[in-house]
Design an enzyme around this catalytic site. Structure first.
Site, mmCIF file in Angstrom:
data_model
loop_
_atom_site.group_PDB
_atom_site.id
_atom_site.type_symbol
_atom_site.label_atom_id
_atom_site.label_comp_id
_atom_site.label_asym_id
_atom_site.label_seq_id
_atom_site.Cartn_x
_atom_site.Cartn_y
_atom_site.Cartn_z
ATOM 1 N N LYS A 126 1.210 4.768 9.411
ATOM 2 C CA LYS A 126 1.078 3.358 9.025
ATOM 3 C C LYS A 126 1.654 3.127 7.635
ATOM 4 C CE LYS A 126 -2.921 1.269 9.656
ATOM 5 N NZ LYS A 126 -4.397 1.158 9.673
ATOM 6 N N LYS A 181 0.830 -1.192 0.000
ATOM 7 C CA LYS A 181 0.000 0.000 0.000
ATOM 8 C C LYS A 181 0.873 1.253 0.000
ATOM 9 C CE LYS A 181 -4.080 -1.983 0.220
ATOM 10 N NZ LYS A 181 -4.894 -2.055 1.439
ATOM 11 N N ASP A 207 -3.003 -7.095 -0.426
ATOM 12 C CA ASP A 207 -1.665 -7.154 0.167
ATOM 13 C C ASP A 207 -1.611 -8.098 1.366
ATOM 14 O OD1 ASP A 207 -3.369 -5.439 1.575
ATOM 15 O OD2 ASP A 207 -1.691 -4.294 2.410
ATOM 16 N N GLU A 237 -6.393 -6.611 20.953
ATOM 17 C CA GLU A 237 -6.892 -5.470 20.186
ATOM 18 C C GLU A 237 -8.120 -5.923 19.402
ATOM 19 O OE1 GLU A 237 -6.589 -2.745 16.361
ATOM 20 O OE2 GLU A 237 -6.401 -4.908 16.467
ATOM 21 N N ASP A 280 -3.012 -8.266 17.435
ATOM 22 C CA ASP A 280 -3.764 -7.544 16.417
ATOM 23 C C ASP A 280 -5.003 -8.336 16.003
ATOM 24 O OD1 ASP A 280 -3.545 -5.217 14.471
ATOM 25 O OD2 ASP A 280 -3.745 -6.896 13.060
ATOM 26 N N ASN A 281 -6.155 -7.703 16.063
ATOM 27 C CA ASN A 281 -7.399 -8.324 15.583
ATOM 28 C C ASN A 281 -7.586 -9.779 16.025
ATOM 29 O OD1 ASN A 281 -8.547 -6.196 14.168
ATOM 30 N ND2 ASN A 281 -7.325 -6.610 12.342
#
Lengths: 654, 654
Positions: free
Chosen positions: B527, B256, B351, B416, B387-388
């Site tokens: 980010k 990205k 990605d 998270e 993460d997630n």
């Protein structure tokens, strides 16, 4: 399609926070055959997928699962409904999985609408899923569905996008896919247990009498053969369970005399709860009542009248019980070799020896006691009223009820535990079909309302079926002692209409109310002597009891337990409550003046929703006791109840 | 005295209805080393006996039980307290029994007082119990006690009643008998599990920064070796956990560009959450940051400063991740053989390749991922921000956390999961040490109060430790976008004082607030690019953050989580809450004007009990931020908060 093997994959879904949930895996939710059970659980999984959940139930340990889809409510809460087609122990689980097909279909639709260039690859994935479903269909013995799915799979890979969407979104395809879901990655919850019983567990009217007093004579000990008139009378009053105090031989040693005195005079018959004599124990009947065959004859006579006879299961042994000699190890032995009698120091109950349920030979004792119950089951007894279960281990009752109901799931047990709340509840949770309650001492509107709500609207409704008794041979509550027949009618109406299970100890219909001075016990109690009675004495309320029981029989709403709802009445002496069937086809509204001697009047404010009525509805209420009727408008209505005319309305809402 | 064998006798007691109870046997109550846990249960048994109950706890599966007596409250409810001396998984049970000795003693006393003629036989029973206790004492290696008990037993059989009573009722005898209780007929409850963690699980201040941006330069990618200044700065501001977004090689394929665009230009650094490149995956560090050795050096530098470095555990793979080639079976494969990228149709995230946690080789995948965590644990990382987690199976996290903490019970995990409540709670129940919360979006007094109460006063307090973040790299909430530094101070104060765990994403101290138009995301987000920053830019609130963290460090009440209590303030813009230590030795009262731009004033009505004060107490409150103090009288006090002077008070109650 039994699914008890451990899955080869890790859990994919979380299934938790069940309602109802009694808190321990051995506790039993109660249902009646055919009665639906709504099950709630939190079900969720990771990621953005379409989740499916089903509720599955089967006879405990059985191989055939019943199944119904669950539906999501909000906040990951799901609801399902099951219904049990036969008596016995059942179990249920929730099975959930991320549905690959539904998720794929949703994604495909979004991609189609976005003109995604990769629809072709996606369609091939859909075709793969159809072919896998075809394999499952064939394995399940549905080759036609298999062929259809394969055909669709072929098509899917070839059709242009627009036609493809039409095929995919067709309801018919989803019906087939629902039949042959891919549950290879499903997760199954913990199991929950249900005790499914016959309707009598929920709807019953009990009449207790001492068979030895069937003829109401002091000069003659009645026998089983003398009991037919009592049966007919109970039947006429509308009762359906005839409950006998213990019918076994009564001990002689330390037998109690009249009014519970320590000394006897010749002819004293003793308490039937002091069980066991030279002639036998719990498998024998008192010879003065007749023989076991006579009893079986009476059971048949009752059955022919649509009645059932319930026996008392009282685990007290008199010093003369055969167990004492044959199995002294089943009792508590004292240091001097004697058997310990019952006591609550400094009080002693020397006519009773308690059993030691955890002694070295406890297994043999438990076996014997269970066999005693099975002995009477074999003689046609399908209901047992258990005496003081709270003074024996809860684990014993759990084992006993499980084994007896496994042999005969029609057998019911009523717990006579007047003790602390947790024990009473615990006995309900492990399997007692019905339980005595504190109703006997709840007098004011506030007390009656709060207690009835606790029983019928809290979680207790799932495991505790209260049986309301205005009196018992042990309890003549203060309020019955001085207010004459009117209070007997009030208390009978409350018991019979607040709960779907109620009962009286005979003599109630005659409004017997002579207490031991200052006590809540009967003077000259039938527990210790024969008593003289005219079963048709003037002033009896048999006609009223008959009307109460008739109304219960004719109105299904009164046969349900957890449908009780209270309505506000301005006057503190007026209690108003209703019961309706779930479809509102039968709605009963009860309004009672709790003061048996003076008029009470005031507004009653109905919870219209509880009656299935709109807030401003006009409706007709018909008093099924008196044949009168009124047109009412809206929630707020005036009632005036003068005991001289009537102290209550029992309305059917039309 | 391990007691996991099945007892030879049937259960004698019912032990149920535990509080706390998370609803499933695998769920974990959370504690900190040394923190007491109060356990409640209903305990009852049959008959009229004296019941004893103890709470027992041990390291899960261990052999040494700790034990404390439970005390009866009312209605068969019992309470006990345990405390865990070390980190790790613990379990506890309740053991209960009818105490024969205590029951006998009570009965003996009643009989003595009633001049019972059978006292002699009774005394012999007591003597028998003493002799049996002597046997237990000798077996437990206490021959002195054994001898003493035998001596007493001899005496018991001989003494006259009065002297006998004196001996029996002596406290010293009961102390010995309590040591050698007869538990041969005890019942032990189900086991409950506890995750005991170090204090950092409950008390932490996090500072998140991108190591590549440590120097705040757009022209230079910082390395681990460039991070010392950031560490020192964070330390000066009082933070104790330094959290790094993923430090692994970043994918090149479909990388990205700036502001999350689909195309890159040369020099674009990519998102650190697109993990994996030719050089390696989750066990490697991005070469532009340095080497694994450099990272270990930095971990050591942090430790030397009293800081810890937390790593991001993000299970996303870029198309270039070595797993893709080595283990294509760990991903979802499409019908054309390609690997499925992440998507939320019609949106595509090309990605990122998601892992298939339930694929045919799931066991190897899970093993590898757990080993990745252990790899970093071996390199000194003791905290992971996950993460997630809600997009991976809950069962996976349960296994991972259990195994990692079994290897090293010091390791902590922060979840998270910004998702639906049940999933967030579920992740807490299976073992995450801390969790992100909705605090980020709770703005009004009502919202803040209700949500904080839910977290810290409902059952959630037993398993969910909320970590309050006013911002994250993903979230620049609307309220921060337009109100300048004052709102940054308000939100920091709320986060740091409402919860004992809080954190900021760097740039917060500089009050960075440029959003993507109409979004709650940062413009030119770090980010996706290197950003220019002056870490000491004018208008920063570093001094304020330092004061907040200093107050937290100096006041133990602010280090506790479930001690939050709210107080009523008349003004809707003023929120008042307090925290106190259980012994009230430290009491902090926080009063904040939520409006950062205008004065608010009005009465604050204190819940004096929550502060350990009598209703009419006179007390001194000292503002630890400003050094001012006031004498207050009683519950009702006037406050005026003008942001020009101060928008808040942080009072220590003297």
């Amino acid at each position: 399609m039994a699914q008890t093997h451990k899955p080869a994959h890790a859990p994919t879904c979380v299934i938790e926070n069940f309602f109802p949930s009694l808190g321990a895996p051995n506790y039993l939710i109660k249902r009646i055959v055919g009665e639906p059970l709504d099950v709630y659980a939190d079900v969720f999984t990771d990621g953005h997928v379409i989740l499916c959940a089903v509720l599955k139930w089967r006879i405990a340990g059985g191989s055939r699962w019943f199944e119904s889809s669950m539906r999501p409510l909000e906040n990951d809460r799901w609801q399902g409904r099951c219904q049990f087609p036969s008596c016995g122990r059942w179990e249920y689980v929730v099975e959930a999985w991320a549905d690959e097909w539904l998720t794929w279909k949703k994604h495909f639709k979004a991609k189609y609408e976005a003109n995604d260039p990769e629809l072709g690859i996606e369609a091939r994935e859909g075709a793969r899923m159809l072919r896998q479903a075809a394999v499952r269909a064939r394995a399940a013995g549905a080759p036609d569905s298999g062929a259809e799915l394969e055909e669709l799979a072929e098509m899917l890979a070839k059709l242009p996008a627009r036609e493809l969407m039409e095929v995919l979104m067709a309801g018919a395809l989803q019906v087939i896919m629902d039949r042959f879901q891919d549950r290879s990655l499903s997760t199954t919850s913990a199991q929950f247990r249900v005790s499914v019983e016959r309707e009598r567990a929920r709807f019953s009217a009990w009449y207790e009498f001492f068979p030895r007093g069937a003829e109401g004579r002091a000069d003659k000990h009645s026998t089983f053969r003398d009991c037919l008139a009592r049966l007919d009378d109970a039947k006429a009053m509308g009762f359906d369970v005839i409950y006998f105090p213990p019918i076994h031989p009564i001990g002689v040693t330390n037998r109690k005399g009249k009014n519970n005195t320590l000394t006897t005079v010749p002819g004293d018959v003793g308490s039937p709860w002091a069980i066991g004599a030279a002639e036998g124990g719990h498998r024998m009947v008192e010879s003065k009542l007749g023989t076991v065959e006579d009893f079986e004859w009476l059971v048949g006579e009752a059955r022919a009248r649509g009645l059932e006879i319930a026996l008392d299961f009282a685990l007290n042994c008199s010093p003369d019980h055969p167990y004492v000699k044959e199995h002294p190890d089943w009792f508590f032995q004292r240091d001097d070799g004697s058997i310990r009698y019952a006591e609550n120091p400094p009080k002693k109950y020397q006519d009773i020896y308690p059993l030691n349920f955890h002694g070295p030979t406890w297994k043999a004792l438990w076996r014997e006691l269970i066999d005693v119950v099975l002995f009477w089951v074999a003689r046609g007894v399908k209901i047992f009223r258990v005496d003081n279960p709270h003074t024996k281990p809860v684990s014993f009752w759990e084992v006993l009820i499980a084994e007896v109901q496994a042999r005969d799931p029609e057998v019911l047990f009523l717990a006579e535990a007047f003790t602390k709340p947790r024990m009473m509840q615990g006995l309900g949770k492990i399997g007692f079909s019905q339980s005595y309650t504190y109703f006997t001492w709840r007098e004011s509107k506030h007390e009656l309302t709060e207690y009835s709500k606790e029983l019928t609207q809290s979680d207790m409704r799932y495991y505790y079926r209260g049986n309301f008794w205005p009196n018992t041979p042990d309890i003549l509550p203060h309020h019955l002692q001085s207010q004459g027949p009117p209070i007997f009618k009030v208390r009978a109406a409350l018991a019979a209409l607040l709960s779907s299970n109620w009962g009286i100890y005979s003599g109630y219909e005659l409004c017997e109310n002579r207490p031991l001075p200052g006590r809540e016990e009967y003077m000259d109690s039938e527990k210790f002597q024969l008593v003289i009675r005219d079963w048709n004495a003037p002033g009896n309320i048999k006609g009223f009891l008959r009307e109460l029981n008739r109304a219960r029989r004719e109105n299904p709403a009164l046969q349900l337990y957890d449908n009780l709802r209270f309505h506000h009445a301005d006057h503190d002496g007026i209690i108003a409550f209703s019961k309706a069937t779930p479809d509102f086809s039968n709605r009963m509204l009860v309004i009672i003046n709790l003061n048996p001697h003076g008029p009470s009047s005031g507004m009653v404010h109905l919870d219209m929703g509880a009656l299935g009525l709109g807030p401003d509805a006009t409706f007709r209420v018909e008093d099924v006791l008196h044949g009168t009727h009124y047109e009412w408008h809206g929630a707020h209505n005036y009632v005036s109840l003068d005991p001289k005319a009537t102290f209550m309305h029992l309305f059917r809402v039309a």
